[in-house]
Design a protein around this motif. Sequence first.
Motif: not given
Length: 112
Positions: A29-39, A47-51
């Motif tokens: 879910l954090p990967i999906l959310y990151s790609l949706a709003f910051y990707g 990798k750095r974003f989800l450290d």
Amino acid sequence: MQKCIGKGSQFEDSGFAYSMSLIAGKYKLPILYSLAFYGPFRYNELKRFLDPISFKTLTSNLKDLEKNGLIIRKEYQEIPPKVEYFLSDKGISLMPILDELCEWGEKNKDEN
């Protein structure tokens, strides 16, 4: 509220179980959310974003999400090699549900 699992049917055959199988895990879910709003993201940026996610865990989760059609891995033919990850249409269709989950969490997080 609509019942997703009919009485007498198997949980594992339900739409709920299918949905959870696609997004279950600590980082999907954090990967999906990151790609949706910051990707979109390149691998090392994500990798750095989800450290503190490990390389192995990130790789495994990205492969699962790609296999399930929620993200797209795009390779560019250049030197050095460049790969980006972004949401597929199927992944984008999941975002309203994640937004609702986020709103619910914001409303209820201070109750405990």
